[in-house]
Design an enzyme around this catalytic site. Structure first.
Site, PDB file in Angstrom:
ATOM      1  N   HIS A  15       0.660   6.322  -8.670  1.00  0.00           N
ATOM      2  CA  HIS A  15       0.269   5.088  -7.982  1.00  0.00           C
ATOM      3  C   HIS A  15      -0.437   5.354  -6.651  1.00  0.00           C
ATOM      4  CE1 HIS A  15       2.393   2.471 -10.781  1.00  0.00           C
ATOM      5  NE2 HIS A  15       3.429   3.259 -10.704  1.00  0.00           N
ATOM      6  N   GLU A  72      11.359   4.345 -18.624  1.00  0.00           N
ATOM      7  CA  GLU A  72      11.103   3.151 -17.811  1.00  0.00           C
ATOM      8  C   GLU A  72      10.453   2.031 -18.629  1.00  0.00           C
ATOM      9  OE1 GLU A  72       8.623   4.197 -14.469  1.00  0.00           O
ATOM     10  OE2 GLU A  72       7.372   5.526 -15.639  1.00  0.00           O
ATOM     11  N   ASP A 112       9.515  -0.355 -13.434  1.00  0.00           N
ATOM     12  CA  ASP A 112       8.800  -0.520 -14.706  1.00  0.00           C
ATOM     13  C   ASP A 112       9.728  -0.982 -15.816  1.00  0.00           C
ATOM     14  OD1 ASP A 112       5.962   0.001 -14.398  1.00  0.00           O
ATOM     15  OD2 ASP A 112       6.598   1.950 -13.656  1.00  0.00           O
TER      16      ASP A 112
END
Ligand code: 3PY
Ligand code: MG
Length: 258
Positions: A48, A152, A178
Site C-alpha cells: 500500500h 485476509e 481486508d
C-alpha cells in the site's frame, strides 16, 4: 563472511513474542530512527505504500547496523518480484492475500532454489549473498529465509486448514482490515462477526507448527490476540505514529494570540 542471521525467525522458533511496526513512509531516515527503538521487527510495506525495489534496498541498508529484523511485504505474488526482493537482502517476506494451498505452495517455490523451488541463481549480483562473500550461502539460505503468508479474505479463512499443511510456510498473519472488507464489514475490523472469525482462525493456529501473527492498534484487541497465542504482532505504523503525534502536538496549542 557469515550469512546474516534471521533473528525474527529464531524468535518465532523459540516462542518469543515478536513486536513490530509497519513502515509506510518509504524513508531511510525514519526507518533508521525506528530501527533503534527496540522493536523486534520493522515491516517495509510495498503493498500500500510508495516503496519500490530501490527504496526497499535503501531501507534495508539503513537498518542493517541496528538490532532489528526487517520484513518486506511485496505488492503481489509475482515470483520475479519475490526473487528481486530476496536478492536485495530481504530475508523475511510477508505475502498479502493468500487464499489457497496452491498459492502457498507456489510462494514456497518462489523463495527456494532448485530442485526444491524456482528461485533464479545470480549471487554474484545479489546483496543477499553479499556478492559471494558469504561462502556457504546456498547451504544456509533456506534456513535463514522466513515466509509469512497473510490470511485476509473469506476464501483464505475457508482454506486455512489446507494452507496450514503447506511445508515451507513459517507463519500466517491475519489481516483484519481486508478480512473485514471481504466479510462485508468494510472498515469495521472490530465487528463482532469479524472478531469471531479471527478467534476461530487463531484457535486453529494455536499449537500448529506455523506461527500466528496479526495487526492491531487497539490495546484491548492486542491483549486478546496475545492471550490467544499470537507470536508476532504488528502494533502500529510509522505513518500513523507521525500523524497522531503531530495532531496531538498541534492540539496542545490555542490558535488565539495572547
Ligand atoms: C490488513 O489488516 O488487511 C492488513 O493487511 C494488515 O494488517
Ligand atoms: Mg491487508
Amino acid at each position: 563472511m557469515d550469512m546474516p542471521h534471521n533473528h525474527f525467525k529464531q524468535g518465532l522458533a523459540e516462542n518469543r513474542l515478536q513486536l513490530g511496526l509497519f513502515l509506510g513512509l518509504a524513508s531511510t531516515l525514519s526507518a533508521e530512527i525506528l530501527a533503534a527503538c527496540g522493536f523486534d521487527f520493522l515491516l517495509i510495506d510495498a503493498e500500500h505504500s510508495p516503496n519500490d525495489l530501490p527504496s526497499v534496498l535503501a531501507q534495508l541498508q539503513a537498518m542493517a547496523a541496528y538490532p532489528v529484523s526487517v520484513m518486506v511485504r511485496p505488492a503481489s505474488h509475482d515470483p520475479v518480484l519475490i526473487r528481486q526482493l530476496l536478492g536485495v537482502g530481504a530475508q523475511t517476506l510477508l505475502i498479502p492475500m493468500v487464499e489457497s494451498a496452491q498459492q502457498a505452495r507456489d510462494l514456497v517455490a518462489a523463495v527456494r532454489y532448485p530442485p526444491r523451488g524456482i528461485r533464479g541463481v545470480g549471487t554474484a549480483l545479489e546483496r543477499s549473498a553479499r556478492w559471494n562473500h558469504v561462502a556457504d550461502y546456498f547451504a544456509q539460505t533456506e534456513a535463514q529465509t522466513c515466509l509469512l503468508l497473510q490470511i485476509e479474505s473469506c476464501e483464505g479463512v475457508k482454506n486455512l486448514d489446507e494452507i496450514l499443511q503447506v511445508d515451507g510456510v513459517d507463519g500466517l498473519f491475519i489481516g483484519p482490515a481486508d478480512l473485514a472488507a471481504s466479510m462485508g464489514y468494510l472498515n469495521q475490523p472490530a465487528h463482532p462477526e469479524v472478531q469471531a472469525v479471527i478467534e476461530q482462525a487463531l484457535g486453529k493456529l494455536r499449537g500448529a507448527a506455523k506461527a500466528a501473527g496479526i495487526f492491531s492498534t487497539d490495546p484491548q484487541l492486542l491483549k486478546k490476540y496475545q492471550a490467544s497465542g499470537v507470536r508476532f504482532l504488528a502494533v502500529g505504523a510509522d505513518t500513523q505514529i507521525l500523524r497522531n503525534a503531530a495532531v496531538n502536538l498541534r492540539q496542545g496549542f490555542s490558535s488565539k494570540a495572547a
